[in-house]
Design a protein around this motif. Structure first.
Motif, PDB file in Angstrom:
ATOM      1  N   GLU A 293       5.059  11.992  -1.047  1.00 16.75           N
ATOM      2  CA  GLU A 293       4.254  11.154  -0.752  1.00 16.75           C
ATOM      3  C   GLU A 293       4.601   9.680  -0.313  1.00 16.75           C
ATOM      4  O   GLU A 293       4.461   9.102   0.633  1.00 16.75           O
ATOM      5  CB  GLU A 293       3.341  10.859  -1.896  1.00 16.75           C
ATOM      6  CG  GLU A 293       2.185  11.954  -2.164  1.00 16.75           C
ATOM      7  CD  GLU A 293       2.934  13.200  -2.645  1.00 16.75           C
ATOM      8  OE1 GLU A 293       4.306  13.107  -2.975  1.00 16.75           O
ATOM      9  OE2 GLU A 293       2.185  14.089  -2.860  1.00 16.75           O
TER      10      GLU A 293
ATOM     11  N   GLU B  37       0.955  -1.261   0.084  1.00 16.52           N
ATOM     12  CA  GLU B  37      -0.054  -0.098  -0.072  1.00 16.52           C
ATOM     13  C   GLU B  37       0.860   1.326  -0.124  1.00 16.52           C
ATOM     14  O   GLU B  37       0.297   2.280   0.068  1.00 16.52           O
ATOM     15  CB  GLU B  37      -1.051   0.184   1.329  1.00 16.52           C
ATOM     16  CG  GLU B  37      -1.812  -1.363   1.235  1.00 16.52           C
ATOM     17  CD  GLU B  37      -3.043  -1.200   2.398  1.00 16.52           C
ATOM     18  OE1 GLU B  37      -2.725  -0.367   3.114  1.00 16.52           O
ATOM     19  OE2 GLU B  37      -3.422  -2.113   2.611  1.00 16.52           O
ATOM     20  N   LEU B  38       2.159   1.135  -0.200  1.00 17.07           N
ATOM     21  CA  LEU B  38       3.074   2.134  -0.056  1.00 17.07           C
ATOM     22  C   LEU B  38       2.824   3.145  -1.413  1.00 17.07           C
ATOM     23  O   LEU B  38       2.678   2.546  -2.473  1.00 17.07           O
ATOM     24  CB  LEU B  38       4.409   1.905   0.050  1.00 17.07           C
ATOM     25  CG  LEU B  38       5.051   1.464   1.173  1.00 17.07           C
ATOM     26  CD1 LEU B  38       6.452   0.996   1.459  1.00 17.07           C
ATOM     27  CD2 LEU B  38       4.774   2.772   2.405  1.00 17.07           C
ATOM     28  N   PRO B  39       2.742   4.512  -1.390  1.00 18.81           N
ATOM     29  CA  PRO B  39       2.854   5.271  -2.674  1.00 18.81           C
ATOM     30  C   PRO B  39       3.731   4.978  -3.665  1.00 18.81           C
ATOM     31  O   PRO B  39       4.763   4.586  -3.304  1.00 18.81           O
ATOM     32  CB  PRO B  39       2.753   6.510  -2.187  1.00 18.81           C
ATOM     33  CG  PRO B  39       2.537   6.492  -0.595  1.00 18.81           C
ATOM     34  CD  PRO B  39       2.983   5.224  -0.086  1.00 18.81           C
TER      35      PRO B  39
ATOM     36  N   SER C 140       4.908   6.641   8.016  1.00 16.32           N
ATOM     37  CA  SER C 140       3.666   6.366   8.659  1.00 16.32           C
ATOM     38  C   SER C 140       3.815   4.698   9.006  1.00 16.32           C
ATOM     39  O   SER C 140       3.226   4.490   9.936  1.00 16.32           O
ATOM     40  CB  SER C 140       2.485   6.637   7.585  1.00 16.32           C
ATOM     41  OG  SER C 140       1.234   6.275   8.257  1.00 16.32           O
ATOM     42  N   ALA C 141       3.945   4.113   7.950  1.00 19.13           N
ATOM     43  CA  ALA C 141       4.383   2.522   8.402  1.00 19.13           C
ATOM     44  C   ALA C 141       5.128   2.166   9.410  1.00 19.13           C
ATOM     45  O   ALA C 141       4.871   1.328  10.326  1.00 19.13           O
ATOM     46  CB  ALA C 141       4.740   1.828   7.068  1.00 19.13           C
TER      47      ALA C 141
ATOM     48  N   GLY D 139       4.747   7.968   3.474  1.00 19.26           N
ATOM     49  CA  GLY D 139       4.030   6.504   3.383  1.00 19.26           C
ATOM     50  C   GLY D 139       4.872   5.662   4.226  1.00 19.26           C
ATOM     51  O   GLY D 139       4.647   4.902   5.134  1.00 19.26           O
TER      52      GLY D 139
ATOM     53  N   ARG E 299       9.898  10.925   8.932  1.00 16.30           N
ATOM     54  CA  ARG E 299       9.863  11.499   7.479  1.00 16.30           C
ATOM     55  C   ARG E 299      11.331  12.208   6.906  1.00 16.30           C
ATOM     56  O   ARG E 299      11.929  12.043   6.012  1.00 16.30           O
ATOM     57  CB  ARG E 299       8.894  12.585   7.358  1.00 16.30           C
ATOM     58  CG  ARG E 299       7.461  11.952   7.356  1.00 16.30           C
ATOM     59  CD  ARG E 299       6.466  12.869   6.720  1.00 16.30           C
ATOM     60  NE  ARG E 299       6.336  14.342   7.669  1.00 16.30           N
ATOM     61  CZ  ARG E 299       5.370  14.366   8.534  1.00 16.30           C
ATOM     62  NH1 ARG E 299       4.495  13.113   8.846  1.00 16.30           N
ATOM     63  NH2 ARG E 299       5.174  15.245   9.094  1.00 16.30           N
TER      64      ARG E 299
END
Length: 201
Positions: A86, A76-78, A93-94, A90, A183
């Protein structure tokens, strides 16, 4: 005690109980009898499912990989085409989701990884389950323009693994990085490997 639900098979219940024991008691606390007790199953149930310790360990590794895949969701990663912001968001976030919501799975990971160094047959199985994470990351690095995707994937995985160990069992266990800090870390790593366009601006 593990809780049975209509959506959980007996095999999953046993494997989840094994993981819970690994997180709480370590490898020495993982026995067939203890799994039965933790899962709330009749004595002998775990032995019927996994007759040997090797089989029980393999069941734990398999279940750990399934649960990690749900947490990290590599598919599901961009895509890199969506842009650096993005993709970096991603990845951060994961990893933050894993570090903050599922630290017990990280403890299980290290218990099993260490045991695999003493059991060649488990090492082969452990490494095989890890491909579900390495292969999508290598495809991602290739799509992002890496000229050495295998080496860059190793660097990315090593950075994530080091951070996970430090926060789960190392000296940073009380100071998990924020999502914003992650990030920044991912952007620094990717810009070093892939070029300045991957830096956050």
């Amino acid at each position: 005690m593990a809780t049975r639900t209509t959506n959980t098979s007996r095999a999953d219940l046993i494997a989840d109980a094994a993981l819970a024991l690994l997180a709480e008691r370590g490898m020495r606390g993982l026995t067939h009898r203890a799994v039965d007790e933790r899962a709330g199953l009749p004595q002998g149930s775990t032995s019927n499912y996994a007759r040997t310790r090797q089989a029980l360990l393999e069941a734990a590794v398999r279940r750990l990989a399934e649960r990690e895949a749900r947490v990290l969701a590599p598919a599901e990663l961009p895509a890199p085409a969506a842009g650096p912001q993005e993709l970096v968001a991603g990845l951060a976030s994961a990893l933050h989701r894993y570090l903050t919501r599922h630290p017990e799975l990280l403890v299980c990971r290290y218990e099993l990884a260490l045991e695999a160094t003493r059991r060649p047959e488990l090492r082969e199985f452990f490494d095989a389950t890890g491909r579900q994470f390495r292969e999508p990351l290598m495809a991602l690095m290739t799509a992002a323009g890496s000229t050495e995707p295998e080496r860059h994937t190793l660097s990315l995985v090593a950075w994530c693994e080091g951070l996970m160990f430090s926060c789960a069992a190392g000296s940073f266990s009380r100071s998990v990085p924020s999502e914003e800090e992650l990030r920044t870390g991912f952007a620094e790593l990717l810009s070093g490997m892939l070029g300045p366009r991957w830096a956050l601006h």
